[in-house]
Design a protein around this motif. Structure first.
Motif, PDB file in Angstrom:
ATOM      1  N   LEU A   1      -3.622  -0.260  -8.875  1.00 17.63           N
ATOM      2  CA  LEU A   1      -4.034  -1.578  -8.387  1.00 17.63           C
ATOM      3  C   LEU A   1      -3.253  -2.694  -9.068  1.00 17.63           C
ATOM      4  N   SER A   2      -2.937  -2.527 -10.350  1.00 17.63           N
ATOM      5  CA  SER A   2      -2.137  -3.542 -11.038  1.00 17.63           C
ATOM      6  C   SER A   2      -0.771  -3.689 -10.382  1.00 17.63           C
ATOM      7  N   GLU A   3      -0.185  -2.571  -9.940  1.00 20.67           N
ATOM      8  CA  GLU A   3       1.094  -2.629  -9.239  1.00 20.67           C
ATOM      9  C   GLU A   3       0.969  -3.423  -7.949  1.00 20.67           C
TER      10      GLU A   3
ATOM     11  N   VAL B   1       0.832  -1.198   0.000  1.00 18.72           N
ATOM     12  CA  VAL B   1       0.000   0.000   0.000  1.00 18.72           C
ATOM     13  C   VAL B   1       0.869   1.250   0.000  1.00 18.72           C
ATOM     14  N   GLN B   2       1.928   1.240   0.805  1.00 18.72           N
ATOM     15  CA  GLN B   2       2.815   2.392   0.846  1.00 18.72           C
ATOM     16  C   GLN B   2       3.464   2.638  -0.522  1.00 18.72           C
ATOM     17  N   GLY B   3       4.038   1.584  -1.110  1.00 19.04           N
ATOM     18  CA  GLY B   3       4.821   1.757  -2.324  1.00 19.04           C
ATOM     19  C   GLY B   3       4.031   1.680  -3.610  1.00 19.04           C
ATOM     20  N   SER B   4       3.173   0.665  -3.730  1.00 23.03           N
ATOM     21  CA  SER B   4       2.504   0.413  -5.008  1.00 23.03           C
ATOM     22  C   SER B   4       1.192   1.158  -5.171  1.00 23.03           C
ATOM     23  N   LEU B   5       0.653   1.682  -4.090  1.00 29.05           N
ATOM     24  CA  LEU B   5      -0.587   2.448  -4.200  1.00 29.05           C
ATOM     25  C   LEU B   5      -0.353   3.919  -3.871  1.00 29.05           C
TER      26      LEU B   5
END
Length: 388
Positions: A243-245, A99-103
């Motif tokens: 979200l794909s990340e 959540v921190q990095g990919s969102l």
């Protein structure tokens, strides 16, 4: 138990380049020495050790696959392997990093202004500021296109009204990326903690992802300046690309949970005796272990292939759906089957499979349910959308 038990007979680890393998070893050591000793207590208490955020940052795990602004700029494979090792301890730790990095960070990095990037990304990469991602709503989980949160212009400002649900990190977040419908389509806004009218309520009494902190966002006439809007995100493509990340990290993370279950259970079956011999000597036990080893190896091959695509020409959303659909489903089945081999011991926090199974019930649902990913794969195969 993490370790060197030979549960992957295909030796997929040999397919990993030396640099990424060295990074994976560092994360595994951190996970085993720092996270594993405290995870059962946090799971039982329903808490997350937010004080470890800066240690995640020191290891370069936060936004590690992003470039610049204090981010590590690692390969997609390195990021996936980090997710694998974190979720081998608990889904809550991988969720925090995802959540921190990919969102949160990804949304700022890819769609934010230079000022927004400079303000937030370096601190978030160090773990000194925490972000969350407000897309899901109470009445519109799998259908973000029907979101009710709205933002309207008021002079040079925006006024946001609405609510978001099931938001990881929300109760401890310093900033939220909030997606809202506007007259110009869906747009993203950075809403800092403490903004008048912006409230966060922690969701308690969870039976899953207990070592993760989850909340609901409430926005009532929240006023933010025009500079709070992410300038390069317009329409649902923006949040869906984020979200794909995150789903990519889940593809690897679920392998970690499955590996931890199988390693633990294999060790237990070897030493536990019934009817004068070890559990590992029974044919039914060996059938379970063999089937789980097969699925674990196949899941890892899927993850490695997606990493190869992502670090190469690029990966398509439907391909990520294949990975999430398969790997989470198989990891959950592995966790449940491992619990049966552990017997009564398997319902305690002394052993991780049931804890992993409980967590994977959430992972099965969030970032797209199995049903949604099944339909995404179906649409890619047929060219026909079955969502509506």
């Amino acid at each position: 138990m993490a370790g060197n038990s030979r549960v992957d007979l295909l030796d997929t680890e040999a397919m990993i380049p030396e640099e990424e393998r060295a990074m994976q070893a560092v994360v595994r050591r951190f996970a085993d020495e720092t996270l594993r000793p405290v995870v059962a207590g946090h799971f039982e208490a329903g808490t997350f050790p937010v004080e470890l955020a800066t240690e995640f940052g020191e290891l370069g795990l936060l936004g590690m696959h992003l470039d610049g602004y204090g981010c590590a700029g690692s390969s997609s494979l390195a990021y996936g392997l980090a997710c694998l090792e974190l979720e081998a301890v608990d889904s809550g730790f991988r969720s925090f990093v995802s959540v921190q990095g990919s969102l949160a960070m990804f949304s700022i990095h890819h769609f934010g202004s230079e000022e927004q990037k400079q303000e937030w990304l370096p601190r978030m990469a160090r773990g000194e500021a925490i972000g969350c991602f407000g897309l899901t709503e109470p009445d519109h989980g799998s259908d973000p296109g029907s979101m009710r949160t709205r933002a309207r212009r008021d002079g040079d400002d925006w006024i946001i009204n609405g609510s978001k649900m099931w938001i990881t990190n929300a109760p401890v977040a310093d900033v939220a990326t909030v997606w809202a419908r506007t007259d110009d389509g869906v747009r993203g806004f950075l809403v800092p903690k403490g903004t008048p009218g912006f409230e966060v309520q922690e969701i308690k009494q969870k039976l899953s992802l207990r070592a993760s902190i989850t909340g609901a966002l409430f926005l009532e006439d929240v006023r933010v300046p025009s500079a709070a809007m992410l300038p390069s995100a317009k329409g649902l493509r923006g949040p869906l690309s984020c979200l794909s990340e995150a789903r990519y990290g889940i593809v690897f993370g679920s392998v970690g949970a499955a590996r931890d279950c199988l390693e633990t259970t294999l060790a237990y079956a070897r030493q536990r005796e019934q009817f004068g011999k070890s559990l590992a000597a029974f044919q039914l036990t060996q059938e379970k272990l063999a089937d789980m080893s097969l699925e674990l190896s196949k899941a890892m091959l899927v993850a490695l292939r997606l990493a190869e695509l992502k670090d190469g020409a690029g990966v398509e959303p439907a391909q990520i759906s294949v990975g999430k659909l398969n790997n989470v489903r198989e990891a959950l089945q592995i966790a449940r089957t491992c619990r049966t081999i552990l017997g009564g011991a398997g319902i305690t926090l002394d052993y991780p499979p049931l804890r992993h199974a409980n967590n994977l019930e959430s992972v099965l649902t969030y970032e797209g349910t199995s049903e949604i990913h099944t339909l995404a794969v179906g649409q890619a195969l047929t060219g026909v959308s079955a969502y509506r």
